[in-house]
Design an enzyme around this catalytic site. Structure first.
Site, PDB file in Angstrom:
ATOM      1  N   SER A 183      12.304   1.663 -11.941  1.00  0.00           N
ATOM      2  CA  SER A 183      11.737   2.855 -12.583  1.00  0.00           C
ATOM      3  C   SER A 183      12.535   3.212 -13.830  1.00  0.00           C
ATOM      4  CB  SER A 183      11.755   4.039 -11.614  1.00  0.00           C
ATOM      5  OG  SER A 183      10.950   3.759 -10.508  1.00  0.00           O
TER       6      SER A 183
ATOM      7  N   GLU B 117      18.521   8.636  -1.572  1.00  0.00           N
ATOM      8  CA  GLU B 117      17.150   8.577  -2.080  1.00  0.00           C
ATOM      9  C   GLU B 117      16.182   9.155  -1.058  1.00  0.00           C
ATOM     10  OE1 GLU B 117      15.596   4.628  -2.864  1.00  0.00           O
ATOM     11  OE2 GLU B 117      14.016   5.439  -4.121  1.00  0.00           O
TER      12      GLU B 117
ATOM     13  N   GLN C 267      17.520   1.735 -11.180  1.00  0.00           N
ATOM     14  CA  GLN C 267      17.905   1.158  -9.881  1.00  0.00           C
ATOM     15  C   GLN C 267      17.436  -0.306  -9.841  1.00  0.00           C
ATOM     16  OE1 GLN C 267      15.771   2.897  -6.629  1.00  0.00           O
ATOM     17  NE2 GLN C 267      17.185   2.153  -5.082  1.00  0.00           N
ATOM     18  N   GLY C 268      18.357  -1.221  -9.679  1.00  0.00           N
ATOM     19  CA  GLY C 268      18.006  -2.649  -9.641  1.00  0.00           C
ATOM     20  C   GLY C 268      18.176  -3.223  -8.260  1.00  0.00           C
ATOM     21  N   TYR C 269      17.260  -2.871  -7.368  1.00  0.00           N
ATOM     22  CA  TYR C 269      17.300  -3.400  -6.000  1.00  0.00           C
ATOM     23  C   TYR C 269      16.193  -4.453  -5.823  1.00  0.00           C
ATOM     24  CZ  TYR C 269      20.447   0.169  -3.976  1.00  0.00           C
ATOM     25  OH  TYR C 269      21.521   0.956  -3.636  1.00  0.00           O
ATOM     26  N   SER C 270      14.920  -4.004  -5.952  1.00  0.00           N
ATOM     27  CA  SER C 270      13.789  -4.870  -5.580  1.00  0.00           C
ATOM     28  C   SER C 270      13.678  -6.093  -6.487  1.00  0.00           C
ATOM     29  CB  SER C 270      12.477  -4.091  -5.666  1.00  0.00           C
ATOM     30  OG  SER C 270      12.557  -2.918  -4.914  1.00  0.00           O
TER      31      SER C 270
HETATM   32  C1  LIG Z   1       6.617   4.223  -7.611  1.00  0.00           C
HETATM   33  C2  LIG Z   1       7.632   3.180  -7.240  1.00  0.00           C
HETATM   34  C3  LIG Z   1       8.889   3.212  -7.815  1.00  0.00           C
HETATM   35  C4  LIG Z   1       9.827   2.228  -7.480  1.00  0.00           C
HETATM   36  N1  LIG Z   1      11.054   2.256  -8.100  1.00  0.00           N
HETATM   37  C5  LIG Z   1      11.956   1.300  -7.821  1.00  0.00           C
HETATM   38  C6  LIG Z   1      13.210   1.242  -8.509  1.00  0.00           C
HETATM   39  O1  LIG Z   1      13.492   2.070  -9.380  1.00  0.00           O
HETATM   40  N2  LIG Z   1      14.070   0.256  -8.210  1.00  0.00           N
HETATM   41  C7  LIG Z   1      13.801  -0.681  -7.246  1.00  0.00           C
HETATM   42  O2  LIG Z   1      14.655  -1.533  -7.005  1.00  0.00           O
HETATM   43  N3  LIG Z   1      12.615  -0.701  -6.581  1.00  0.00           N
HETATM   44  C8  LIG Z   1      11.688   0.273  -6.850  1.00  0.00           C
HETATM   45  N4  LIG Z   1      10.473   0.279  -6.208  1.00  0.00           N
HETATM   46  C9  LIG Z   1      10.168  -0.822  -5.288  1.00  0.00           C
HETATM   47  C10 LIG Z   1      10.119  -0.411  -3.817  1.00  0.00           C
HETATM   48  O3  LIG Z   1      11.410  -0.158  -3.320  1.00  0.00           O
HETATM   49  C11 LIG Z   1       9.443  -1.577  -3.076  1.00  0.00           C
HETATM   50  O4  LIG Z   1       8.122  -1.684  -3.565  1.00  0.00           O
HETATM   51  C12 LIG Z   1       9.410  -1.331  -1.577  1.00  0.00           C
HETATM   52  O5  LIG Z   1      10.698  -1.426  -1.029  1.00  0.00           O
HETATM   53  C13 LIG Z   1       8.469  -2.347  -0.866  1.00  0.00           C
HETATM   54  O6  LIG Z   1       8.771  -3.654  -1.234  1.00  0.00           O
HETATM   55  P1  LIG Z   1       7.611  -4.662  -1.719  1.00  0.00           P
HETATM   56  O7  LIG Z   1       6.832  -3.970  -2.791  1.00  0.00           O
HETATM   57  O8  LIG Z   1       8.254  -5.967  -2.044  1.00  0.00           O
HETATM   58  O9  LIG Z   1       6.626  -4.819  -0.484  1.00  0.00           O
HETATM   59  P2  LIG Z   1       6.846  -5.776   0.785  1.00  0.00           P
HETATM   60  O10 LIG Z   1       8.232  -5.609   1.302  1.00  0.00           O
HETATM   61  O11 LIG Z   1       6.399  -7.136   0.423  1.00  0.00           O
HETATM   62  O12 LIG Z   1       5.850  -5.145   1.837  1.00  0.00           O
HETATM   63  C14 LIG Z   1       4.447  -5.413   1.814  1.00  0.00           C
HETATM   64  C15 LIG Z   1       3.823  -4.730   3.028  1.00  0.00           C
HETATM   65  O13 LIG Z   1       4.350  -5.270   4.243  1.00  0.00           O
HETATM   66  C16 LIG Z   1       4.888  -4.232   5.060  1.00  0.00           C
HETATM   67  N5  LIG Z   1       6.099  -4.706   5.760  1.00  0.00           N
HETATM   68  C17 LIG Z   1       7.117  -5.444   5.237  1.00  0.00           C
HETATM   69  N6  LIG Z   1       8.062  -5.660   6.183  1.00  0.00           N
HETATM   70  C18 LIG Z   1       7.647  -5.038   7.308  1.00  0.00           C
HETATM   71  C19 LIG Z   1       8.200  -4.882   8.628  1.00  0.00           C
HETATM   72  N7  LIG Z   1       9.373  -5.414   8.982  1.00  0.00           N
HETATM   73  N8  LIG Z   1       7.478  -4.166   9.543  1.00  0.00           N
HETATM   74  C20 LIG Z   1       6.283  -3.618   9.220  1.00  0.00           C
HETATM   75  N9  LIG Z   1       5.704  -3.728   7.977  1.00  0.00           N
HETATM   76  C21 LIG Z   1       6.384  -4.437   7.051  1.00  0.00           C
HETATM   77  C22 LIG Z   1       5.236  -3.102   4.109  1.00  0.00           C
HETATM   78  O14 LIG Z   1       5.217  -1.837   4.770  1.00  0.00           O
HETATM   79  C23 LIG Z   1       4.106  -3.217   3.074  1.00  0.00           C
HETATM   80  O15 LIG Z   1       2.963  -2.543   3.536  1.00  0.00           O
HETATM   81  C24 LIG Z   1       9.507   1.225  -6.540  1.00  0.00           C
HETATM   82  C25 LIG Z   1       8.231   1.197  -5.958  1.00  0.00           C
HETATM   83  C26 LIG Z   1       7.305   2.139  -6.297  1.00  0.00           C
HETATM   84  C27 LIG Z   1       5.931   2.080  -5.688  1.00  0.00           C
END
Ligand SMILES: Cc1cc2nc3c(=O)[nH]c(=O)nc-3n(C[C@H](O)[C@H](O)[C@H](O)COP(=O)(O)OP(=O)(O)OC[C@H]3O[C@@H](n4cnc5c(N)ncnc54)[C@H](O)[C@@H]3O)c2cc1C
Length: 402
Positions: free
Chosen positions: A160, A243, A125-128
């Protein structure tokens, strides 16, 4: 609450059990060198009988059954008891297949769906991206059409199992001049091509399950787009709904995890007695038991309402949040029970003793982030579930960028 099955359901259970009895021997398969072939053969037979890939049309390799939540549940229970493999795990079957069935073109369904169901194609999955997680629509990885191909440049992160994937489904920006959400497209791309660099990230457990992925003039054919250019946001939401509703929210995981925690308390000595007899530990366990039971009964209720075609309201939106919260509480109690041995048990998380709780502890942090963080889940429940006013930060973002 009457949790017993009807006579018809019981007879279906016997049918599934007899099928597994005739076709699967978990002990023999575990030791067999051709274990994967045996699993594949069982899956093929199970599809013929209508037990697996029930919602997927036969033309794509599914068994095309009428939706029947009770039958699906019985199949899960019987396959679990027989330790038989069910559908191929991972984002391919759970996310790409339903997305293509809903939004893909005919050739995309014909080509990708059967091979993904058979486990031939693995997906990432290429989102983040480094600056696009919760605020997913901020993705900057860019694609432009050049001579019938999308030319992709940029970076994804936290993908992942990208190091093992054949293909990626990616959210990319195809129009920098359009409004934030309107400039996105949903592309499929081959991971095994020049210009893609996959760097596994080392996790706190010592494992490397997810990766950074860099795109340097990577190409994918023009018709490997799902939906139209600019519809990527809508398509990606379809994927995310699968998901969140799918594999992260089941109450069964919480019930099993809590049972293991009680076992740990029984077998750990605290002040010369089993920790299970310690009043403070007992109180913490009793409180957690309350949450686990509430979650379990809520999931029975959702199940029963779905079986009667009723809408369970906001309850399904809460499953992921509650499940990850319970995993977090289990981790905290386990950490206190095991104490210092948690940090000195090498190698991290490996082995059959208390070390496995290290992995559970570290893993529980990731579960609460993957698929949308707990804070984001709370926002969704409040705004979409309860109809409360929008979160001030997203309100600001939408005014500033949409
Ligand atoms: C085990 C694991 C597997 C993953 N696998 C994939 C994958 O296969 N493909 C993929 O694309 N991504 C994947 N991810 C990424 C995951 O989708 C992101 O980590 C997640 O969406 C959070 O984004 P971020 O890490 O940039 O944190 P940020 O968005 O920077 O958030 C940091 C903190 O700020 C808080 N926050 C942010 N915005 C708000 C708001 N509006 N209101 C309140 N709080 C807020 C969040 O809750 C968090 O605590 C994976 C992550 C994990 C941990």
């Amino acid at each position: 609450m009457d949790l017993s099955y009807s006579a018809a359901s019981e007879s279906f259970r016997l049918e599934v059990a007899a099928f597994l009895d005739a076709n699967w021997d978990a002990r023999a398969a575990a030791a067999a060198p051709d274990r994967r072939e045996r699993e594949a053969a069982l899956r093929r037979k199970a599809v013929e009988c209508g037990y697996l890939y029930r919602g997927i049309p036969r033309q794509y390799g599914g068994s095309e059954q009428q939706p029947d939540i009770l039958k699906a549940h019985i199949i899960r229970e019987e396959f679990g008891k027989a330790r038989a493999p069910m559908e191929i795990p991972g984002v391919g079957v759970q996310m790409v297949v339903p997305t293509l069935l809903e939004c893909g073109s005919q050739w995309q369904r014909d080509f990708f769906v059967p091979r993904t169901l058979a486990g031939e194609f693995r997906w990432a999955q290429g989102y983040s991206e480094p600056d696009a997680g919760s605020d997913l629509a901020a993705v900057r990885t860019h694609a432009e059409l050049v001579d019938g191909h999308w030319l992709i440049n940029g970076q994804k992160t936290w993908s992942s199992l990208a190091h093992k994937a054949h293909y990626m489904f990616a959210l990319v920006r195809t129009d920098r001049n359009a409004a934030k959400h309107a400039g996105l497209s949903y592309l499929l791309l081959d991971m095994k091509q020049p210009g893609i660099t996959v760097r596994p990230l080392k996790q706190i457990t010592g494992d490397s399950e997810f990766c950074e992925v860099f795109f340097d003039n990577v190409r994918t054919p023009q018709d490997w787009i799902v939906g139209e250019p600019g519809q990527g946001w809508a398509v990606s939401k379809t994927t995310l709904s699968h998901e969140r509703s799918g594999f992260i929210g089941s109450a069964a995981t919480s019930v099993t995890l809590f049972g293991k925690l009680v076992e740990l308390a029984r077998n750990t000595t605290l002040n010369g007695k089993p920790a299970l007899e310690d009043p403070v530990i007992r109180e913490r366990l009793a409180m957690l038991d309350g949450y686990v039971s509430a979650h379990q009964y809520s999931s029975y209720r959702q199940f029963s309402m779905a079986a009667h075609g009723q809408d369970a309201g906001i309850a399904p939106m809460m499953n992921k949040l509650v499940n990850t919260r319970i995993a977090d509480d289990v981790a905290a109690i386990a950490r206190d029970l095991i104490g210092a041995s948690l940090v000195v048990a090498p190698p991290l998380g490996k082995g059959g003793g208390n070390e496995k709780w290290v992995n559970q502890f570290m893993g529980s942090l990731g579960l609460a982030i993957a698929g949308g963080t707990s804070n984001i889940q709370r926002n969704l429940i409040a705004e979409r579930g309860l109809g409360l006013p929008r979160d001030i930060s997203t309100e600001f973002l939408s005014k500033a960028y949409l």
